[in-house]
Design an enzyme around this catalytic site. Structure first.
Site, PDB file in Angstrom:
ATOM      1  N   ASP A 133       0.846  -1.190   0.000  1.00 21.37           N
ATOM      2  CA  ASP A 133       0.000   0.000   0.000  1.00 21.37           C
ATOM      3  C   ASP A 133       0.888   1.249   0.000  1.00 21.37           C
ATOM      4  O   ASP A 133       1.826   1.345   0.788  1.00 21.37           O
ATOM      5  CB  ASP A 133      -0.868  -0.041   1.263  1.00 21.37           C
ATOM      6  CG  ASP A 133      -1.921   1.043   1.302  1.00 21.37           C
ATOM      7  OD1 ASP A 133      -2.378   1.462   0.224  1.00 21.37           O
ATOM      8  OD2 ASP A 133      -2.304   1.446   2.422  1.00 21.37           O
ATOM      9  N   HIS A 134       0.613   2.182  -0.867  1.00 23.31           N
ATOM     10  CA  HIS A 134       1.323   3.472  -0.898  1.00 23.31           C
ATOM     11  C   HIS A 134       2.840   3.353  -0.976  1.00 23.31           C
ATOM     12  O   HIS A 134       3.552   4.089  -0.278  1.00 23.31           O
ATOM     13  CB  HIS A 134       0.961   4.333   0.317  1.00 23.31           C
ATOM     14  CG  HIS A 134      -0.433   4.871   0.254  1.00 23.31           C
ATOM     15  ND1 HIS A 134      -0.809   5.878  -0.603  1.00 23.31           N
ATOM     16  CD2 HIS A 134      -1.545   4.519   0.941  1.00 23.31           C
ATOM     17  CE1 HIS A 134      -2.097   6.132  -0.446  1.00 23.31           C
ATOM     18  NE2 HIS A 134      -2.572   5.307   0.482  1.00 23.31           N
TER      19      HIS A 134
END
Ligand code: 13P
Length: 305
Positions: free
Chosen positions: A78-79
């Protein structure tokens, strides 16, 4: 993750992607999905990996639980924003990586995203990117209209980068909103984006967004919903409640309570976004890693490891 999201796109439902930072959370998320016969995405961000969910320790946990699962489990970075994080995740066995270059100008976002796609796709790993920018709720919800995803730019971005899923900015923000605040989402923009792109779209900031917003977002074409803050709250609240009932509750009892709290939260959320009963499975875990998709004639490769 691609096969999970393509199915969700075709069948118009949303799949939860839950930031899961330890064995209790990973197990809660996967068992919740199993009980609801739902695909699920386990994810963690570079900060969470650095602080707590160290890859050499957590990856074997996710791998073991995903491979035993009776539903498809994807594993997403994520990210990610640094190339070394992307490479580490690809090497570690994540099934999807997100590259978030959304704070950069368009051309730089395209360049960074394309680089990650060129590394991930040959390994059979899908890529999520973000265009427009989903801010932080703590920054007064972080939104201004020019941070919303522009439809024409999105067309160009997807064509040039070949990403598999696109995170769009339509009014949500990460983290805790002020008490009582429910975000106002730009559903017209979502409709235009879906109409133009016809691909899996991702909603970040899935906490505190309100049930009605979530249902409408899924109906309007959101297929992956990222949830972190509310999953952490579910764990913490369960532990706090237990301590209030029984101040002598020991550490193991607290962990068990946290796991049960997250599991219940995920099961309820799955029903809101409609991924329950989307996967049926005809037996024990199969070595062929082929899974039967409800309503589809052709099995798709198991999107887990
Ligand atoms: P929330 O913490 O608001 O649920 O957002 C999570 C998220 O979008 C992770 O990418």
């Amino acid at each position: 993750m691609k096969s999970i999201l393509d199915h969700a796109n075709e069948r118009i439902y949303g799949v939860m992607a839950v930031n899961s930072i330890n064995i209790e959370m990973v197990r809660a998320v996967i068992t919740a999905a199993e009980e609801e016969r739902s695909p699920i995405i386990v994810q963690m961000g570079p900060g969470q990996i650095a602080k707590h969910a160290h890859l050499d320790e957590i990856v074997p946990v996710v791998r073991e639980l995903a491979n035993k699962a009776t539903v498809p489990v994807a594993y997403n970075l994520d990210h990610g924003s640094k190339l070394e994080d992307e490479i580490r995740a690809i090497q570690a066995g994540f099934t999807n990586v997100m590259i978030d270059a959304s704070s950069l100008p368009l051309e730089e976002n395209i360049k960074e995203t394309s680089t990650v796609v060129s590394l991930a796709h040959p390994m059979g790993i899908s890529v999520e990117a973000e265009l427009g920018h989903v801010g932080q709720a703590a920054d007064g919800d972080g939104r201004t209209d020019d941070m919303y995803t522009d439809v024409a730019q999105a067309r160009e971005f997807v064509d040039r980068t070949k990403v598999d899923a696109l995170a769009v900015a339509i009014g949500t923000a990460h983290g805790n909103y002020p008490k009582g605040y429910v975000p106002i989402l730009d559903f017209n923009r979502l409709a235009e984006l879906k109409d133009e792109l016809q691909m899996p779209l991702v909603l970040h900031g899935g906490s505190g967004s309100g049930e009605e917003n979530l249902r409408k977002a899924v109906a309007g074409g959101i297929n992956k919903i990222n949830v972190c803050t509310d999953a952490f709250h579910a764990a913490k609240d369960a532990m706090t409640d237990l301590l209030a009932d029984d101040p002598k509750a020991d550490f193991m009892a607290l962990q068990i309570a946290a796991e049960a709290g997250v599991k219940k939260f995920v099961k309820d959320y799955i029903h809101i976004i409609g991924s329950n009963d989307q996967y049926v499975y005809g037996g024990a875990y199969s070595d062929s890693k082929e899974w039967a998709l409800q309503g589809c004639d052709t099995a798709v490769p198991h999107p887990s490891f």
